[in-house]
Design an enzyme around this catalytic site. Structure first.
Site, PDB file in Angstrom:
ATOM      1  N   GLU A 331       0.655  -1.096   0.318  1.00 23.12           N
ATOM      2  CA  GLU A 331       0.282  -0.046   0.262  1.00 23.12           C
ATOM      3  C   GLU A 331       1.198   1.279  -0.039  1.00 23.12           C
ATOM      4  OE1 GLU A 331      -3.967  -1.336   2.406  1.00 23.12           O
ATOM      5  OE2 GLU A 331      -2.024  -1.014   3.682  1.00 23.12           O
ATOM      6  N   CYS A 332       0.500   2.057  -0.867  1.00 23.82           N
ATOM      7  CA  CYS A 332       1.333   3.450  -0.704  1.00 23.82           C
ATOM      8  C   CYS A 332       2.525   3.289  -0.856  1.00 23.82           C
ATOM      9  CB  CYS A 332       0.360   4.235   0.505  1.00 23.82           C
ATOM     10  SG  CYS A 332       0.189   6.131   0.079  1.00 23.82           S
ATOM     11  N   GLY A 333       2.744   3.608   0.508  1.00 20.47           N
ATOM     12  CA  GLY A 333       4.747   3.881   0.511  1.00 20.47           C
ATOM     13  C   GLY A 333       5.387   2.489  -0.247  1.00 20.47           C
ATOM     14  N   PHE A 335       3.999   0.556  -2.413  1.00 18.77           N
ATOM     15  CA  PHE A 335       4.671   0.810  -3.292  1.00 18.77           C
ATOM     16  C   PHE A 335       5.140   1.514  -4.441  1.00 18.77           C
ATOM     17  CE2 PHE A 335       2.747   3.287  -7.079  1.00 18.77           C
ATOM     18  CZ  PHE A 335       3.221   2.555  -8.078  1.00 18.77           C
ATOM     19  N   GLY A 433      -0.340  -0.780  -5.111  1.00 16.79           N
ATOM     20  CA  GLY A 433      -0.834   0.369  -5.660  1.00 16.79           C
ATOM     21  C   GLY A 433      -1.291   1.183  -4.460  1.00 16.79           C
TER      22      GLY A 433
END
Length: 461
Positions: A331-333, A335, A433
């Site tokens: 998730e986010c970081g 990704f 993502g």
């Protein structure tokens, strides 16, 4: 069966009114008095929640009417409050601000769900009598709101405080529970809010806030307001129904100063589904133990980009795990770490290279708020056709032209995602993502993750 749960929700008129500082000050001050505080944060937030947990010395859970039904919210709140002397919820944004003109998913709606008294923190900068008008309006704005008191923040001096108090006494029947002077925020901030306590010891900062609370707030009156909350009502069912599954797989999760955005319920859901969790790091150079699955949360990889990039053995190993077909959820970081490059301040730092993509850090948010998406491709984490609720808060953006050619698992209905209205890049059994999820809002995610990890373990055997 009905239970008494002393509880209070600390709200503001808008973001930036000081409700986080007031919440941290109260949580720490009550804790220093020997009270057991159960902390909560309304809305999707990792940073404030982590500070509240540090202030109270107890896990902080997020309560969010967008993600969760009334039943889930009441269950989570009830079970997290067990054994506590007082439950303290920090609201978000303005008290009545929600997703539409009706205030859906607002702090006020959460307060009604939990039948929770509200204490309103008001920034009184350059205001006196007008504060009384604002409080009077808030008190009568929505039926069912129990406005138990106000804390007048950022007052300029004794004369200012005297006029404020007399104005409130003359025009309102809402008690003043304290008046804080203007003071510098003792906790440093950066682009996403308060600086992480993962990077330094914040205990001294919290103690200074507690000192200010003891001097300027009527802590006894605030506790009295919390104890005046009505009985909670029928006892809700467990957060995770049914007995925990037998341990069937070992799932690692990176938790260090670079990546540490995890809702506690996400980790608990994995454990309940049969995962043995192993905490890992991308920063310390220690070799990783054998694992069957990997979870990479969000955080601040841009702050530690140079250090992460220098740890080539860990990044090569991370890529080898993804290439081997291990279930990897990022998730986010997380990704950003799985991409080829991370750009910040004009410099490029080589990451794991699982996806041929570059993320570039920007001065302003590139995605902010709730998300809703449709799963458009089957994976070990989500079946095609499922609706996924989540949120995003990222300053980086995916700048690679090749993003359109990669497989995506999500079609964004609400929110920015990674590229072209999509999110959830797929490579073998890796999903990555910008979208964050809360396990209690995505039934089956944890069970599918553990099942995929267990299948890998069984296949290796």
């Amino acid at each position: 069966m009905s239970d008494s749960i002393p509880r209070i929700l600390l709200a503001g008129l808008s973001g930036g009114t000081g409700k986080t500082i007031v919440s941290l000050a109260c949580a720490r001050a009550f804790t220093r008095r020997g009270r057991v505080v159960a902390p909560f944060k309304k809305g999707p937030d990792y940073i404030d929640a982590q500070w509240l947990a540090l202030a109270a010395g107890r896990t902080c859970s997020n309560l969010d009417p967008f993600f969760h039904s009334r039943e889930i919210i009441r269950s989570l709140f009830f079970h997290r409050s067990l054994g506590a002397d007082v439950s303290l919820i920090e609201g978000n944004r303005g008290l009545f601000d929600g997703m539409d003109e009706r205030g859906s998913c607002s702090s006020a709606e959460l307060a009604r769900m939990l039948d929770c008294p509200v204490v309103l923190a008001i920034d009184c900068t350059k205001m006196t009598r007008t504060v009384a008008a604002i409080v009077q309006g808030c008190a009568g704005f929505e039926p069912g709101l129990n406005l138990a008191g106000v804390i007048l923040n950022r007052t300029a001096g004794e004369r200012h405080r005297d006029v404020l108090r007399r104005s409130m006494e003359t025009y309102c029947d809402v008690p003043v529970l304290g008046m804080l002077p203007k003071m510098k925020n003792p906790i440093p901030e950066r682009h996403m809010g308060l600086m992480s306590d993962q990077e330094y010891d914040g205990s001294a900062h919290l103690d200074r806030l507690a000192d200010a609370a003891a001097e300027w707030l009527d802590l006894d009156a605030i506790l009295k307001a919390a104890h005046a909350a009505p009985d909670f009502g029928p006892r809700p069912g467990p957060v995770f129904p049914g007995p925990p599954a037998e341990k069937s797989a070992r799932i690692g999760y990176v938790h260090d100063a670079a990546l540490w955005f995890y809702y506690p319920e996400n980790l608990e859901a994995l454990e309940h589904a049969g995962a043995e969790l192993v905490r890992l790091s991308l920063l310390d150079g220690e070799p990783w133990p054998e694992i069957d699955g990997l979870y990479l949360g969000g955080g601040f990889p841009e702050v530690f980009a140079e250090k992460i990039a220098a740890n080539r053995p860990a990044l090569r190993y991370l890529r080898s795990l993804a290439e081997s077909g291990m279930p990897v959820y990022a998730e986010c970081g997380g990704f950003m770490v799985l991409c080829d490059l991370l750009e910040i301040n004009g410099e490029s730092h080589r990451m794991a290279g699982v996806f041929p993509l570059t993320t570039s850090f920007c001065p302003r948010p590139q995605g902010l708020g709730y998300t809703e998406a449709e799963v458009v491709e089957d994976s070990v984490f989500f079946p095609r056709g499922e609706r996924v609720l989540g949120h995003e808060f990222h300053y980086s953006m995916c700048v690679s032209d090749g993003a359109a050619d990669l497989r995506h698992g999500l079609r964004m209905i609400r929110g920015q995602g990674s590229a072209l209205g999509r999110d959830g890049f797929l490579h073998k059994n890796t999903w990555a993502g910008y979208n964050h999820i809360h396990a209690l809002a995505v039934p089956g995610w944890a069970e599918r993750f553990v099942a995929a990890a267990a299948a890998r373990r069984g296949g290796e055997r």
